[in-house]
Design an enzyme around this catalytic site. Structure first.
Site, short mmCIF file in Angstrom:
data_model
loop_
_atom_site.label_atom_id
_atom_site.label_comp_id
_atom_site.label_asym_id
_atom_site.label_seq_id
_atom_site.Cartn_x
_atom_site.Cartn_y
_atom_site.Cartn_z
N ARG A 1 1.07 -1.19 0.21
CA ARG A 1 0.25 -0.11 0.13
C ARG A 1 0.72 1.33 -0.34
O ARG A 1 2.21 1.26 0.41
CB ARG A 1 -1.08 0.23 1.18
CG ARG A 1 -2.02 -0.88 1.27
CD ARG A 1 -3.26 -0.45 0.33
NE ARG A 1 -4.46 -1.21 0.29
CZ ARG A 1 -4.88 -1.91 -0.64
NH1 ARG A 1 -3.59 -2.36 -1.24
NH2 ARG A 1 -5.86 -2.27 -1.14
N GLU B 1 -2.01 8.21 -4.20
CA GLU B 1 -2.58 7.42 -5.84
C GLU B 1 -3.88 8.36 -5.70
O GLU B 1 -4.22 8.42 -4.91
CB GLU B 1 -1.97 5.90 -5.75
CG GLU B 1 -2.99 5.15 -4.80
CD GLU B 1 -2.20 3.69 -5.02
OE1 GLU B 1 -0.93 3.34 -4.61
OE2 GLU B 1 -3.50 2.76 -5.49
N HIS C 1 -0.66 0.46 -9.30
CA HIS C 1 -0.85 -0.53 -9.25
C HIS C 1 -1.98 -1.22 -9.74
O HIS C 1 -3.35 -1.45 -9.43
CB HIS C 1 -2.59 0.26 -8.18
CG HIS C 1 -2.80 -0.86 -6.78
ND1 HIS C 1 -3.10 -0.03 -5.50
CD2 HIS C 1 -2.85 -1.63 -6.23
CE1 HIS C 1 -3.70 -0.17 -4.58
NE2 HIS C 1 -3.58 -1.42 -4.91
C1 8YV Z 1 -6.34 -4.17 -5.47
C2 8YV Z 1 -5.10 -4.93 -4.12
O1 8YV Z 1 -7.75 -4.03 -4.99
O2 8YV Z 1 -6.07 -6.25 -3.15
C3 8YV Z 1 -5.95 -5.36 -2.74
O3 8YV Z 1 -5.88 -5.11 -1.75
O4 8YV Z 1 -4.38 -3.79 -4.02
C4 8YV Z 1 -5.54 -4.89 -4.96
O5 8YV Z 1 -5.88 -6.05 -5.19
C5 8YV Z 1 -6.47 -3.71 -7.02
O6 8YV Z 1 -5.84 -2.93 -7.73
C6 8YV Z 1 -7.98 -2.36 -7.40
O7 8YV Z 1 -7.44 -1.42 -7.01
#
Ligand code: 8YV
Length: 335
Positions: A241, A270, A288
């Protein structure tokens, strides 16, 4: 025909997944993903029974205030720092996420970033595309750092961290990890990984992959002091993150050669990306997309839909969503 329950989907999803939802509920699907203001989000959640949301949708007490109809929120992602779980639970709203289905794909991507950053894939490609490969290249140009045979450090050893670790044996690497709680011995053996404290992790890792969840405790877990402890030849990979790394401090370390390179899929604030990072040739940057393979994104969307339908009382798992984050929230009665 109008159905009784209504669902808001905050971004376009695979048509076949929307079709499974549409068998049971009336759908309102946004045509694009966008970062909505708290007021816009509050308005979108009015008069719906359920919502499918993603990382850019911050679902907190303000977003759900006064929305007595809302009964379930399904997050498109395993990480759910965009959800205020306490607020949802207090309101009796079911919250779900999408674990497991993305583990392997996300672990693959950590390796893609590690290898690309270590071996300078992106900057070499930019140079070639700019028409600068005209002969006369020196034998000591484009030197990267090796990955095979080195020590891989992993900060955060949940499902994805373990999947990253398992892949390291193909590269003959020693794996060290740090996690708040040490893994059972059998899992450590299976991952061929050794627990170390955070300082040892930073000092000993030839390359470091971050796979920990974001929260108050992990905010700037990697800042200037931590970067200073790392090897100058190290590559840092963040697939976890934004906010876990102090991006401004990282940009300075990369610029000053205090770190060889970084592979970053996530950023503080972001979709904005620190301009200093964008300037650096030794940073491989992506928007991401660690979970973005066709199969995995489809599986995530389907799991979010299955979770939501179950939470709203449909299908074989009615009342028991497969990845229920707050079972203590018993769910609200259908209104
Ligand atoms: C995002 C992610 O959800 O699962 C997670 O925690 O960070 C990713 O899979 C996906 O990229 C959409 O933002």
């Amino acid at each position: 025909m109008s159905k009784q329950q209504r669902v808001w989907v905050s971004r376009p999803l695979f048509p076949e997944v929307l079709a499974t939802l549409a068998q049971h509920v009336d759908l309102c699907v946004e045509t694009k993903e966008s970062k909505r203001t708290p007021e816009q989000l509050h308005a979108k959640l009015a008069d719906v029974d359920g919502a499918i949301v993603g990382l850019s949708d911050r679902i907190d007490a303000a977003a759900i205030a006064g929305h007595h109809r809302l009964r379930a929120v399904a997050n498109l992602g395993v990480g759910y720092n965009n959800l205020d779980l306490a607020a949802l639970t207090a309101a009796g709203i079911i919250a779900t996420n999408t674990p497991d289905v993305l583990t392997q794909t996300t672990a693959d991507y950590a390796w893609a970033l590690l290898l690309a950053a270590a071996r300078r894939v992106s900057s070499a490609e930019r140079w070639l595309r700019a028409g600068r490969w005209r002969g006369g290249m020196r034998f000591d140009d484009w030197l990267g750092v090796d990955v095979h045979g080195k020590t891989l450090g992993i900060l955060g050893m949940g499902r994805i961290g373990q999947a990253v670790a398992r892949r390291a044996s193909g590269f003959d690497m020693r794996v060290i990890y740090h996690n708040r709680s040490r893994l059972p011995e059998a899992v450590e053996r299976d991952c061929r990984a050794t627990w170390v404290d955070k300082t040892a992790l930073l000092q000993q890792a030839d390359h470091l992959v971050l796979v920990l969840p974001y929260g108050a405790q992990s905010h700037h877990a990697i800042g200037a002091a931590e970067l200073d402890m790392m090897k100058r030849t190290a590559v840092l990979v963040n697939i976890a993150r934004g906010g876990i790394v102090d991006d401004a401090a990282l940009a300075v370390a990369l610029r000053d050669g205090r770190l060889a390179a970084a592979g970053l899929d996530v950023f503080e604030g972001e979709p904005a990306v620190n301009p200093a990072l964008r300037e650096l040739d030794n940073a491989v940057l992506s928007p991401h997309i660690a979970s973005a393979s066709a199969d995995t994104r489809r599986a995530m969307a389907q799991l979010a839909a299955d979770n939501l339908l179950a939470a709203l009382g449909f299908g074989p798992q009615a009342g028991h969503p497969p990845s229920w984050l707050n079972p203590e929230a018993r769910g609200r009665a259908c209104r």
